[in-house]
Write a protein that holds these residues in place. Structure first.
Motif, short mmCIF file in Angstrom:
data_model
loop_
_atom_site.label_atom_id
_atom_site.label_comp_id
_atom_site.label_asym_id
_atom_site.label_seq_id
_atom_site.Cartn_x
_atom_site.Cartn_y
_atom_site.Cartn_z
N MET A 226 0.79 -1.25 -0.08
CA MET A 226 -0.02 0.10 -0.15
C MET A 226 1.04 1.26 -0.03
O MET A 226 1.90 1.31 0.49
N THR A 227 0.49 2.15 -0.53
CA THR A 227 1.22 3.39 -0.87
C THR A 227 0.47 4.64 -0.47
O THR A 227 -0.79 4.80 -0.60
N ALA B 286 7.94 7.59 -2.64
CA ALA B 286 6.79 6.54 -2.35
C ALA B 286 6.97 6.08 -0.93
O ALA B 286 8.14 5.74 -0.50
N ARG B 287 6.01 5.52 -0.22
CA ARG B 287 5.88 5.31 1.09
C ARG B 287 5.45 3.80 1.26
O ARG B 287 4.37 3.32 0.52
N ARG B 288 5.98 2.96 1.96
CA ARG B 288 5.67 1.86 2.03
C ARG B 288 5.59 1.27 3.68
O ARG B 288 6.52 1.74 4.32
N GLU B 289 4.92 0.38 4.06
CA GLU B 289 4.68 -0.04 5.54
C GLU B 289 4.75 -1.50 5.84
O GLU B 289 4.17 -2.23 4.90
N SER B 290 5.45 -1.81 6.99
CA SER B 290 5.32 -3.25 7.34
C SER B 290 4.85 -3.31 8.76
O SER B 290 5.22 -2.39 9.72
N ARG C 82 8.13 1.73 8.65
CA ARG C 82 7.70 2.81 7.64
C ARG C 82 8.97 3.14 6.73
O ARG C 82 10.04 3.52 7.43
N SER D 62 9.96 -2.19 -4.39
CA SER D 62 8.65 -1.53 -4.81
C SER D 62 8.52 -0.32 -4.99
O SER D 62 8.06 0.27 -5.80
N SER D 63 9.07 0.53 -3.91
CA SER D 63 9.16 1.90 -3.81
C SER D 63 9.90 2.39 -4.73
O SER D 63 9.52 3.38 -5.68
N GLU E 130 8.31 2.24 -8.19
CA GLU E 130 7.38 3.18 -8.44
C GLU E 130 7.99 4.63 -8.72
O GLU E 130 7.13 5.22 -9.49
N LEU F 189 10.18 -3.87 0.41
CA LEU F 189 9.49 -2.41 0.65
C LEU F 189 10.49 -1.55 -0.43
O LEU F 189 9.87 -0.69 -1.05
#
Length: 343
Positions: free
Chosen positions: A1-2, A48-52, A36, A78-79, A82, A75
């Protein structure tokens, strides 16, 4: 999710089309609720931001650098895809517990980031430092970061000073866990018929935890005991308008928080102070007595709104590395910048 995060909010990957994003930075916020991550272009136009939601483990040597890297890999990749970043040059990693549990992270993480992502300069920061930089940037003052726990950190830009942050058994005075524990103690006092009890808090404790004789069994064995205690803090705030015991707990919490802020705030007319963290969403029952305590203890410090959160602090430090480094005091435990040679 972004998702967006202040200055770290992602933009469309085609923003600034016609100018190849190319090089970029990595910013990481590692805490009790997980990771994060922000990957951004060097020009700051695309991020772009990703989280776990999986917290990084700790082991015999402290924070587990391998576990952190295994979470970072997907993370970051994928960022980077993007944003169009093809080369990461700088990274800032803010980690809870770095000051006391960071030996393995300091020894292993910079080399791992170089091998996997080609990163050449790494800043390792305690989460209190990233909270400070996210709230105030590089200016003298103090920041109180409070949620389940509580820590105050300040600087005159020559050295760091911290107060509390010692955990729910030895400190974190005024934190969510501290308030919740005090509220449950007042409930148990009412249950026993002892002085200092609160019937309203007893009623809310029964609703939340069931009969009081079973409360110790729901708290003591839990590995997430601070979070369990903190879950009762909003009930204390909800009773504060009509219950003098609950109101007194929040006044004492405010006093503890202000004491920690006063211990770290530089004694200059330029100093500012900011509050950050979920505890302060409790609103007037805590903020009003806290404002009075701060005005009394820090009459020269100017209150300001926090710019952002610890992830924004990591972004600011990572981007500053590309411009010669953050204008902040180095500290072996709290903020260390490492230049990483290639293999």
């Amino acid at each position: 999710m972004t998702t967006g995060a202040g200055e770290a909010a992602p933009q469309r990957a085609d923003a600034g089309r016609g100018e190849a994003p190319g090089t970029g930075f990595l910013a990481v916020d590692s805490g009790g609720s997980g990771l994060r991550v922000v990957v951004g272009t060097a020009d700051g136009r695309v991020s772009a931001r990703r989280e776990s939601a999986v917290p990084v483990r700790t082991g015999p040597r402290g924070i587990d650098a391998g576990h952190l890297m295994r979470q970072l890999l997907p993370l970051v990749r994928s960022s980077a895809a993007e944003t169009g970043v093809t080369e990461l040059r700088t990274a800032a990693v803010g980690a809870a517990g770095l000051g006391t549990l960071g030996d393995e992270l300091r020894a292993e993480l910079p080399g791992a980031l170089r091998r996997e992502f080609g990163i050449r300069a790494v800043a390792l920061a305690a989460d209190a430092v990233t909270a400070y930089v996210g709230a105030l940037g590089a200016r003298p003052g103090a920041v109180v970061a409070a949620g389940t726990g509580m820590i105050a950190i300040g600087t005159d830009l020559t050295r760091w000073q911290r107060a509390d942050g010692w955990g729910h058994l030895l400190g974190d005075c005024g934190s969510g866990a501290w308030i919740g524990r005090a509220g449950l103690e007042a409930a148990l006092r009412a249950h026993d018929g002892r002085d200092g009890g609160s019937a309203p808090l007893l009623s809310r404790a029964r609703e939340a935890f069931g009969p009081m004789p079973g409360l110790p069994g729901q708290v003591y064995p839990r590995t997430d005991r601070p979070a369990v205690l903190a879950s009762f803090a909003p009930q204390v705030a909800a009773c504060a308008d009509t219950d003098p015991v609950a109101a007194g707990i929040l006044r004492e919490a405010a006093r503890h928080i202000a004491e920690s802020a006063a211990a770290v705030c530089p004694a200059t007319d330029e100093a500012v102070i900011a509050l950050t963290g979920g505890l302060f969403r409790m609103g007037a029952p805590l903020l009003e007595p806290l404002a009075r305590e701060l005005a009394e203890r820090l009459p020269r410090a100017r209150r300001v709104e926090a710019d952002g959160d610890p992830l924004l602090g990591a972004v600011r430090i990572a981007t500053a590395l590309a411009e010669g480094g953050p204008k902040l005091p180095a500290d072996d435990r709290l903020l260390q910048v490492v230049a990483v040679d290639g293999d």
